[in-house]
Motif scaffolding. Structure first.
Motif, PDB file in Angstrom:
ATOM      1  N   GLU A 113     -20.039  -5.727   4.248  1.00  0.00           N
ATOM      2  CA  GLU A 113     -20.841  -5.623   5.467  1.00  0.00           C
ATOM      3  C   GLU A 113     -21.628  -4.314   5.494  1.00  0.00           C
ATOM      4  O   GLU A 113     -22.783  -4.275   5.915  1.00  0.00           O
ATOM      5  N   GLN A 114     -20.992  -3.240   5.040  1.00  0.00           N
ATOM      6  CA  GLN A 114     -21.620  -1.920   5.120  1.00  0.00           C
ATOM      7  C   GLN A 114     -22.623  -1.658   4.004  1.00  0.00           C
ATOM      8  O   GLN A 114     -23.688  -1.087   4.241  1.00  0.00           O
ATOM      9  N   TYR A 115     -22.297  -2.082   2.792  1.00  0.00           N
ATOM     10  CA  TYR A 115     -23.108  -1.675   1.640  1.00  0.00           C
ATOM     11  C   TYR A 115     -23.710  -2.857   0.870  1.00  0.00           C
ATOM     12  O   TYR A 115     -24.504  -2.643  -0.050  1.00  0.00           O
ATOM     13  N   GLY A 116     -23.325  -4.084   1.199  1.00  0.00           N
ATOM     14  CA  GLY A 116     -23.899  -5.230   0.511  1.00  0.00           C
ATOM     15  C   GLY A 116     -23.302  -5.508  -0.850  1.00  0.00           C
ATOM     16  O   GLY A 116     -23.768  -6.411  -1.561  1.00  0.00           O
ATOM     17  N   LEU A 117     -22.275  -4.757  -1.249  1.00  0.00           N
ATOM     18  CA  LEU A 117     -21.636  -4.980  -2.542  1.00  0.00           C
ATOM     19  C   LEU A 117     -20.479  -5.962  -2.355  1.00  0.00           C
ATOM     20  O   LEU A 117     -19.525  -5.688  -1.640  1.00  0.00           O
ATOM     21  N   GLU A 118     -20.558  -7.109  -3.006  1.00  0.00           N
ATOM     22  CA  GLU A 118     -19.537  -8.137  -2.869  1.00  0.00           C
ATOM     23  C   GLU A 118     -18.478  -7.962  -3.956  1.00  0.00           C
ATOM     24  O   GLU A 118     -18.786  -7.942  -5.140  1.00  0.00           O
ATOM     25  N   ILE A 119     -17.245  -7.828  -3.516  1.00  0.00           N
ATOM     26  CA  ILE A 119     -16.134  -7.658  -4.438  1.00  0.00           C
ATOM     27  C   ILE A 119     -15.279  -8.925  -4.420  1.00  0.00           C
ATOM     28  O   ILE A 119     -14.699  -9.282  -3.391  1.00  0.00           O
ATOM     29  N   GLU A 120     -15.216  -9.611  -5.554  1.00  0.00           N
ATOM     30  CA  GLU A 120     -14.329 -10.764  -5.670  1.00  0.00           C
ATOM     31  C   GLU A 120     -12.932 -10.250  -6.002  1.00  0.00           C
ATOM     32  O   GLU A 120     -12.737  -9.542  -6.987  1.00  0.00           O
ATOM     33  N   PHE A 121     -11.965 -10.610  -5.168  1.00  0.00           N
ATOM     34  CA  PHE A 121     -10.602 -10.103  -5.327  1.00  0.00           C
ATOM     35  C   PHE A 121      -9.664 -11.248  -5.671  1.00  0.00           C
ATOM     36  O   PHE A 121      -9.557 -12.225  -4.934  1.00  0.00           O
ATOM     37  N   LEU A 122      -8.982 -11.124  -6.790  1.00  0.00           N
ATOM     38  CA  LEU A 122      -8.024 -12.129  -7.234  1.00  0.00           C
ATOM     39  C   LEU A 122      -6.647 -11.482  -7.329  1.00  0.00           C
ATOM     40  O   LEU A 122      -6.487 -10.430  -7.968  1.00  0.00           O
ATOM     41  N   PHE A 123      -5.666 -12.122  -6.688  1.00  0.00           N
ATOM     42  CA  PHE A 123      -4.290 -11.598  -6.701  1.00  0.00           C
ATOM     43  C   PHE A 123      -3.364 -12.620  -7.355  1.00  0.00           C
ATOM     44  O   PHE A 123      -3.412 -13.804  -7.036  1.00  0.00           O
ATOM     45  N   PHE A 124      -2.514 -12.144  -8.267  1.00  0.00           N
ATOM     46  CA  PHE A 124      -1.562 -13.001  -8.963  1.00  0.00           C
ATOM     47  C   PHE A 124      -0.161 -12.430  -8.784  1.00  0.00           C
ATOM     48  O   PHE A 124       0.017 -11.233  -8.595  1.00  0.00           O
ATOM     49  N   GLY A 125       0.812 -13.309  -8.884  1.00  0.00           N
ATOM     50  CA  GLY A 125       2.195 -12.864  -8.752  1.00  0.00           C
ATOM     51  C   GLY A 125       2.698 -13.036  -7.336  1.00  0.00           C
ATOM     52  O   GLY A 125       2.002 -13.525  -6.441  1.00  0.00           O
ATOM     53  N   GLN A 126       3.931 -12.581  -7.119  1.00  0.00           N
ATOM     54  CA  GLN A 126       4.564 -12.687  -5.806  1.00  0.00           C
ATOM     55  C   GLN A 126       4.336 -11.386  -5.041  1.00  0.00           C
ATOM     56  O   GLN A 126       4.788 -10.323  -5.454  1.00  0.00           O
ATOM     57  N   GLU A 127       3.630 -11.508  -3.929  1.00  0.00           N
ATOM     58  CA  GLU A 127       3.301 -10.311  -3.154  1.00  0.00           C
ATOM     59  C   GLU A 127       4.553  -9.753  -2.481  1.00  0.00           C
ATOM     60  O   GLU A 127       5.358 -10.485  -1.909  1.00  0.00           O
ATOM     61  N   ARG A 128       4.720  -8.438  -2.560  1.00  0.00           N
ATOM     62  CA  ARG A 128       5.836  -7.779  -1.901  1.00  0.00           C
ATOM     63  C   ARG A 128       5.428  -6.346  -1.552  1.00  0.00           C
ATOM     64  O   ARG A 128       4.458  -5.820  -2.105  1.00  0.00           O
ATOM     65  N   ARG A 129       6.170  -5.750  -0.654  1.00  0.00           N
ATOM     66  CA  ARG A 129       5.874  -4.381  -0.246  1.00  0.00           C
ATOM     67  C   ARG A 129       6.413  -3.399  -1.279  1.00  0.00           C
ATOM     68  O   ARG A 129       7.503  -3.575  -1.830  1.00  0.00           O
ATOM     69  N   LEU A 130       5.620  -2.358  -1.523  1.00  0.00           N
ATOM     70  CA  LEU A 130       6.024  -1.278  -2.407  1.00  0.00           C
ATOM     71  C   LEU A 130       6.259  -0.025  -1.580  1.00  0.00           C
ATOM     72  O   LEU A 130       6.027   0.003  -0.376  1.00  0.00           O
ATOM     73  N   ASP A 131       6.711   1.015  -2.240  1.00  0.00           N
ATOM     74  CA  ASP A 131       6.819   2.301  -1.569  1.00  0.00           C
ATOM     75  C   ASP A 131       5.442   2.694  -1.012  1.00  0.00           C
ATOM     76  O   ASP A 131       4.409   2.493  -1.650  1.00  0.00           O
ATOM     77  N   THR A 132       5.441   3.256   0.199  1.00  0.00           N
ATOM     78  CA  THR A 132       4.167   3.559   0.851  1.00  0.00           C
ATOM     79  C   THR A 132       3.310   4.515   0.026  1.00  0.00           C
ATOM     80  O   THR A 132       2.082   4.409   0.034  1.00  0.00           O
ATOM     81  N   THR A 133       3.950   5.442  -0.680  1.00  0.00           N
ATOM     82  CA  THR A 133       3.194   6.382  -1.515  1.00  0.00           C
ATOM     83  C   THR A 133       2.485   5.641  -2.647  1.00  0.00           C
ATOM     84  O   THR A 133       1.317   5.914  -2.952  1.00  0.00           O
ATOM     85  N   ILE A 134       3.177   4.686  -3.263  1.00  0.00           N
ATOM     86  CA  ILE A 134       2.580   3.917  -4.351  1.00  0.00           C
ATOM     87  C   ILE A 134       1.448   3.045  -3.826  1.00  0.00           C
ATOM     88  O   ILE A 134       0.364   2.954  -4.422  1.00  0.00           O
ATOM     89  N   GLU A 135       1.671   2.402  -2.680  1.00  0.00           N
ATOM     90  CA  GLU A 135       0.625   1.560  -2.095  1.00  0.00           C
ATOM     91  C   GLU A 135      -0.620   2.382  -1.780  1.00  0.00           C
ATOM     92  O   GLU A 135      -1.755   1.950  -2.057  1.00  0.00           O
ATOM     93  N   ALA A 136      -0.409   3.563  -1.198  1.00  0.00           N
ATOM     94  CA  ALA A 136      -1.553   4.408  -0.857  1.00  0.00           C
ATOM     95  C   ALA A 136      -2.300   4.856  -2.113  1.00  0.00           C
ATOM     96  O   ALA A 136      -3.536   4.852  -2.152  1.00  0.00           O
TER      97      ALA A 136
END
Length: 380
Positions: A261-284
């Motif tokens: 919306e801001q810059y017009g650059l379209e990013i196609e995002f593909l996620f594989f595997g089982q999603e789970r929460r990680l340590d907040t430091t790693i996620e950041a």
């Protein structure tokens, strides 16, 4: 090969530097604690004032309701009441409505201040906790170094690399602070000043030309909404709340949608595997790595779209960031200190902090592909 005396001197200088750093961290913690106490006191005062306003609004709402009923009563029975009675009832109801509007706006402002102070207090308390944890960690390092020179020569290279990484992180933090300060100064700070001026003008119109109040309030509302958008953008850039609430993949999806919306650059995002929460430091850290890579694509690749793939496995996470843009000569860019390596230095340092690996495949006119692998043994 360093002799023992030289090595001992290096160790002593290193210990002194760490002790100074420990003292500085302690000062930061104490200053933050003092600031947290001030914020806490201000928050208590704001809450007390807000409670008083809420009580006053409740009273005024009841009085305004009675005034409206009185106005309806005298308006229905012209034979029983004089024109003066009707005018008095109307003026009373009108004045109470105006006063109620003012109090409700004041209530909203106080609620915003309360929420902002609560958020600031949480942030300060988090900083204190991190500083105290860091002091403890530095204390462990000092204990280890004071224990002797055993195997220290094998660690010198790692210490030097860590020092350079720490300096780079400090520089990055200072640049981030400057960027945020500029955004606040150029955006919300200017808007707040404008809001104050418009509010003062509205107060003057109450006495001189009440008919224009609605128009001015609508304009003021628009300014506040724009300011709120700026503030939310700054907050998101610092740390998107969806990252804490929902996790890495949802935060990236939201970020890519906003980025388009801001810059017009379209990013196609593909996620594989089982999603789970990680340590907040790693996620950041992972979020910042991808964020920096996307910014590089926008700045240098000259493309309208790119691809980000992420796979979460039990023992590791892999990330692939690819664009079909102009590419670059990797060796020359990495050797150019003035360009900061297209931001690749910061990405590589974050990957190293996570004990990960990073590979870059690029050439002029061939696009760029960054592949990253981060071990997650402790996250399984």
């Amino acid at each position: 090969m360093l002799d023992i005396s030289t090595l001992d001197r290096i160790v002593k200088e290193t210990i002194e530097a760490i002790e100074r750093s420990q003292a500085q961290i302690y000062d930061i913690a104490e200053n933050t604690r003092t600031e947290a106490n001030l914020v806490s006191s201000e928050l208590t005062a704001v809450k007390n004032e807000l409670n008083a306003i809420i009580t006053e609004v409740d009273k005024l709402e009841r009085a305004e309701k009675r005034a409206r009923l009185r106005l309806a009563e005298v308006s229905r029975d012209f034979n029983r009441y004089t024109e003066r009675d009707i005018k008095t009832a109307y003026d009373t109801a009108y004045n109470l409505q105006i006063e109620l509007i003012k109090l409700r706006e004041k209530e909203k402002v106080l609620q915003y201040r309360r929420n902002h102070l609560e958020m600031s207090l949480r942030r300060l308390q988090t900083t204190i906790q991190r500083a105290e944890k860091l002091i403890s960690q530095v204390g462990v390092v000092l204990t280890y170094l004071n224990g002797g020179l055993h195997d220290l020569s094998l660690k010198l290279g790692e210490l030097q690399q860590t020092q350079q990484m720490a300096l780079s992180i400090i520089r990055a933090q200072e640049e981030e602070r400057k960027r945020v300060a500029r955004e606040i100064h150029d955006g919300p700070a200017q808007s707040m000043a404008n809001i104050v001026m418009r509010a003062e003008y509205c107060l003057k119109l109450l006495d001189k030309d009440p008919g224009k109040i609605r128009e001015e309030l609508l304009a003021l509302q628009n300014i506040v909404m724009l300011s709120l958008q700026d503030v939310r953008k700054i907050i998101f850039d610092l740390r998107p709340m969806v990252l804490d609430d929902l996790g890495l993949a949802p935060a990236l999806k939201r970020y890519f949608a906003t980025y388009k919306e801001q810059y017009g650059l379209e990013i196609e995002f593909l996620f594989f595997g089982q999603e789970r929460r990680l340590d907040t430091t790693i996620e950041a850290a992972l979020f910042r790595i991808i964020q920096e890579a996307v910014n590089n694509i926008k700045k240098h690749a000259q493309v309208e779209s790119a691809l980000v793939k992420m796979e979460m496995l039990p023992d590791k996470i892999t990330i692939s960031i690819r664009d079909m843009g102009k590419g670059f000569e990797l060796n020359s860019v990495q050797g150019d200190k003035e360009s900061n390596g297209y931001g690749l230095v910061g990405i590589r340092e974050r990957v190293q902090l996570l004990n990960g690996e990073m590979k870059i495949n690029t050439a002029p006119g061939k696009g760029t592909h960054i592949s990253i692998t981060i071990p997650l043994q402790d996250q399984a």
